[in-house]
Write a protein that holds these residues in place. Structure first.
Motif, PDB file in Angstrom:
ATOM      1  N   MET A  69       0.845  -1.191   0.000  1.00 11.63           N
ATOM      2  CA  MET A  69       0.000   0.000   0.000  1.00 11.63           C
ATOM      3  C   MET A  69       0.880   1.241   0.000  1.00 11.63           C
TER       4      MET A  69
ATOM      5  N   LEU B  82       1.399  -3.838   4.110  1.00 15.60           N
ATOM      6  CA  LEU B  82       0.220  -3.961   4.975  1.00 15.60           C
ATOM      7  C   LEU B  82      -0.128  -5.432   5.186  1.00 15.60           C
TER       8      LEU B  82
ATOM      9  N   ALA C  82      -6.791  -4.081   8.067  1.00 18.28           N
ATOM     10  CA  ALA C  82      -7.657  -3.444   7.072  1.00 18.28           C
ATOM     11  C   ALA C  82      -7.958  -2.004   7.447  1.00 18.28           C
TER      12      ALA C  82
ATOM     13  N   ALA D 204      -5.752   0.733   5.683  1.00 19.99           N
ATOM     14  CA  ALA D 204      -5.652   0.745   4.228  1.00 19.99           C
ATOM     15  C   ALA D 204      -6.102   2.085   3.647  1.00 19.99           C
TER      16      ALA D 204
ATOM     17  N   HIS E  21      -8.808   6.255  -1.147  1.00 24.18           N
ATOM     18  CA  HIS E  21      -7.480   6.205  -0.551  1.00 24.18           C
ATOM     19  C   HIS E  21      -7.317   7.185   0.603  1.00 24.18           C
TER      20      HIS E  21
ATOM     21  N   GLY F  67     -10.511   5.240   3.079  1.00 26.59           N
ATOM     22  CA  GLY F  67     -10.622   3.783   3.109  1.00 26.59           C
ATOM     23  C   GLY F  67     -11.993   3.277   2.729  1.00 26.59           C
TER      24      GLY F  67
ATOM     25  N   ARG G 230     -10.161  -3.693  -0.086  1.00 25.05           N
ATOM     26  CA  ARG G 230     -10.636  -3.165   1.191  1.00 25.05           C
ATOM     27  C   ARG G 230     -11.873  -3.894   1.690  1.00 25.05           C
TER      28      ARG G 230
END
Length: 809
Positions: A1, A170, A175, A178, A266, A269, A368
């Motif tokens: 990521m 990651l 999660a 992210a 981004h 998330g 995601r």
């Protein structure tokens, strides 16, 4: 990521440099794998500043040139010759200082140097926009309207400060991290600074011009589904700031609508999806599954057969999107789109993961959703995206915000006992500090007693389910480095250089050779004196004779393994076993001045063909299938690799034993000799076919063994190959070429190889031609043509100077 440092700085105020932030994130469990500088334009305008023209007068020797003095924030004004027609005193301008490298809009980069132009000194350059890569105009210099002080970097004026791409490895459980917001939350906890959420206070519904009904038939797959419509927008190119943000994390801008959905994904998330509202048949959006095998064409133009377990976003007639994975071709946003339905949802992770694997589709959204997103984020993300779209694409919010959330997800309640916190961390942390850490991570502390408390974990932390998980959160923010080692802590001592076990190494070598088709032999240490007489000049010492030999043929101890192996070969050849590969660990014996020596050696022999007759070779004993020197050399190289011997020198092998071959040396001491055995020696044992032989100094080989295994990171940057054709004297060896190449280029040269050798009528007598490939690679960056050409020029100059090479260009 990938995370943008400047973008992250918008969410949590950073005073630390990117490297420091990388160390902090790694300490929290978000391991930073790399940090790469990202420049908005090539060169980043380094050495380019704002200046002010103090004086300007015509050049006495040239009508189109002006002599200026410029205050560029230096110790004294600069004298600069300028050819622009619009330069005047009092202007604020862009000045490239001496030493600055400019990357123009067209043409090659160039560096500013002190110069004399028509007799006048020039100490810099006043720039036009095309000369610094900001545009294509060359009509004149850039004249600025600014109050910034002279000497201010140009990147500050243009808002082009360099960004840094932070790549995080990651782990699947994180999660929540992210996104830029997720990373900012961890920094908030460590640095104790607030997260500056983007404001959505300005969000409002403008009208009800575009109403679309939404229903969710499968609430298991879509526990929360939100959406709204936007009317009157214009699909166009995104503004520079948005394109720069996306490029900083490795995304290519597409158009303002798609770019906004990617940006919010981004940033927060939360994946979003925009549908062309005019393609939503019946004005209905239905979240459901469809029949097994239903055909559906995705955005990439591929027709896929849907599964009955695929959650789909449909209109009144047909599917429009694979929920949480990939959009459909018909409903996607195009240049003609003016009305959209914007979706923001919370999908069940198991449903998305199953569909993503079934169709082999991996997208930013599925990445995601299949790990678990925040059920409380869809509405906020929808408002954020709507405001951005209104700002950069125009339009109005033309419907109420729809939010279907029948069963809200509650915070997870996890009982925590202080004694377990102390036990698992190893020290007792102050109870208020534990509370501070958890609440900085949005984990509320309730029902506190002297024994413990209840942690209320927000649903976006899908990885925090048990007491141990909460304690891990405390430890990673408190810091592993802040947990002292006990005075009573001990461990067994492990030597970094364990003693070499000769028997184990011999077993490993035997396995290696056996795996390559060799058979191990054991032969008599007694031999015929006639063998030694045939190679007397090559033997280091005198023979060790037996005082009471049983026969004349077995009257001395062997000084070489060569003849023992040859006798084994001829024994088998006489019994129609002509394709042979054997090896032997044995000792050789000699004496000098009444001192006797016993030394271990390893001998390897090859003769016949590389493989037995078969239908693949037509049953013929073709010459190209015969064992060659290079077959033996490959085996020797595998041995050296096993012992982690990286480099050797070489010299011609002893002509008393070998018709041709090499002796490899390490630290100028012979390690192994290999080559074709002289025909006169094979004739001694009545062997009529060629034999290739390698003779290792086993004792020295054991001494060179390095038991430590070294690892290095695989470069992320590509290799480059360049080939040269070198015409050389026949006496020049490949080893000389290799040694000189590595001495000349120590940093970038990774490997070289001869892929063709020619000697013939097209070359003068005493010459040969080597075709050599060179593999270049920089572990820190991608090589460009300038660096490659300079490197190859250095190598060519060295070959011409040191080896007398003629290079075909």
């Amino acid at each position: 990521m990938k995370i943008s440092y400047q973008w992250l700085n918008q969410l949590v105020s950073l005073t630390e440099d990117p490297e420091t932030i990388g160390k902090i994130l790694t300490g929290t469990g978000l391991e930073v794998e790399s940090i790469e500088k990202i420049e908005s334009i090539p060169g980043g305008l380094e050495g380019v500043v704002i200046g002010e023209v103090l004086t300007c007068e015509k050049h006495p020797e040239a009508d189109k040139l002006s002599l200026t003095t410029v205050d560029a924030g230096q110790a004294a004004p600069l004298n600069i010759v300028c050819g622009a027609p619009n330069v005047q005193a009092g202007q604020k301008v862009i000045v490239a200082l001496v030493g600055a490298t400019l990357h123009p809009a067209s043409g090659e980069p160039f560096t500013i140097k002190k110069a004399k132009i028509r007799g006048a000194a020039s100490e810099g350059m006043i720039c036009a926009e095309d000369e610094i890569g900001l545009g294509t105009s060359h009509a004149g210099i850039m004249v600025l309207d600014t109050d910034l002080p002279n000497g201010t970097p140009a990147v500050t004026y243009f808002g082009l400060e360099a960004d840094y791409q932070i790549e995080i490895g990651l782990t699947p459980n994180r999660a929540d991290a992210a996104s830029h917001l997720g990373v900012a939350r961890d920094l908030k906890a460590v640095l104790q600074r607030p997260v500056q959420w983007p404001s959505v206070d300005a969000f409002q519904v403008d009208n009800q011009n575009l109403s679309i009904s939404v229903s969710v038939e499968n609430s298991e797959g879509a526990p929360r589904y939100t959406g709204l419509t936007i009317d009157g927008l214009t699909v166009a190119e995104s503004p520079d700031w948005l394109k720069q943000r996306l490029r900083a994390i490795g995304l290519n801008p597409i158009n303002n609508v798609v770019d906004v959905t990617n940006y919010v994904c981004h940033e927060l998330g939360q994946p979003l999806h925009a549908f062309d509202a005019d393609q939503i048949a019946g004005g209905q959006v239905i979240v459901k599954t469809v029949a097994e095998g239903t055909p559906f064409v995705t955005l990439d133009g591929v027709e896929r057969k849907l599964s009955a377990n695929d959650l789909m976003i449909c209109n009144a007639q047909e599917p429009m999107c694979i929920a949480g994975v990939f959009g459909g071709q018909k409903s996607g946003v195009t240049a003609q789109t003016t009305r959209i339905f914007l979706e923001s949802a919370y999908f069940d992770a198991a449903w998305i993961r199953r569909t993503s694997q079934y169709h082999s589709l991996k997208t930013d959204a599925s990445f995601r959703f299949e790990r678990g997103t925040d059920p409380n984020m869809p509405v906020f993300a929808l408002k954020r995206a709507a405001l951005l779209l209104k700002e950069i694409a125009g339009g109005t919010v033309s419907s109420d915000l729809i939010d279907l959330y029948p069963n809200p997800v509650s915070d997870r309640r996890v009982p925590i006992r202080y004694r377990n916190v102390d036990r698992l961390i190893g020290i007792s942390i102050d109870r208020p500090e534990i509370t501070r850490i958890l609440e900085s991570l949005d984990i509320r502390v309730a029902d506190t007693t002297d024994d413990g408390f209840t942690a209320l974990v927000p649903p976006y932390r899908v990885d925090v389910e048990r007491e141990a998980d909460v304690i891990e959160e405390i430890l990673r923010i408190y810091g592993l480095d802040n947990v002292p080692l006990s005075d009573y802590l001990s461990a067994d001592y492990l030597s970094e250089t364990p003693e070499t076990n000769p028997d184990q190494l011999q077993g490993r070598v035997s396995q290696l050779l056996a795996a390559n088709g060799f058979y191990e032999t054991m032969t008599n240490s007694l031999t015929r004196p006639a063998y030694h007489d045939a190679v007397r000049a090559t033997l280091p010492n005198a023979d060790v004779p037996l005082l009471n030999p049983l026969s004349e043929d077995l009257s001395v101890m062997r000084q070489t393994l060569l003849f023992s192996g040859l006798e084994t070969l001829v024994y088998n050849v006489n019994r129609r076993q002509k394709d042979l590969k054997i090896f032997e660990f044995g000792k050789v014996y000699s004496r000098s001045d009444e001192r006797f020596y016993e030394r271990p050696r390893l001998g390897i022999w090859m003769t016949g063909r590389t493989q037995s007759e078969s239908w693949l070779t037509g049953g013929q004993r073709s010459a190209d299938a015969a064992v060659s020197y290079h077959d033996l050399a490959a085996v020797v190289q595998r041995m050296l690799t096993l012992f982690r011997i990286k480099s050797t020198d070489s010299q011609p092998a002893d002509p008393g034993i070998f018709q041709y071959g090499l002796t490899l040396l390490v630290n100028k001491k012979p390690l192994v000799s290999l080559g074709l055995v002289k025909a006169g020696l094979t004739k001694l044992v009545d062997l009529k076919q060629p034999v290739f032989y390698a003779d290792f100094d086993w004792q020295y080989l054991l001494k060179l063994y390095n038991g430590k295994v070294e690892f290095e990171e695989v470069s992320r940057f590509p290799e480059v190959r360049r080939d040269l054709s070198l015409v050389l004297d026949t006496g020049v060896t490949y080893a000389q070429i290799s040694r000189l190449a590595y001495l000349t280029e120590r940093k970038l040269l990774r490997d070289l190889n001869v892929f063709d050798v020619y000697e013939g009528e097209n070359l003068e007598k005493g010459k040969k031609s080597y075709s050599v490939s060179f593999i270049l690679q920089d572990p820190a960056q991608t090589l460009n043509d300038t660096v490659i050409d300079k490197t190859m020029n250095r190598l060519m100059s060295a070959f011409e100077r040191e080896l007398g090479a003629v290079i075909r260009k």
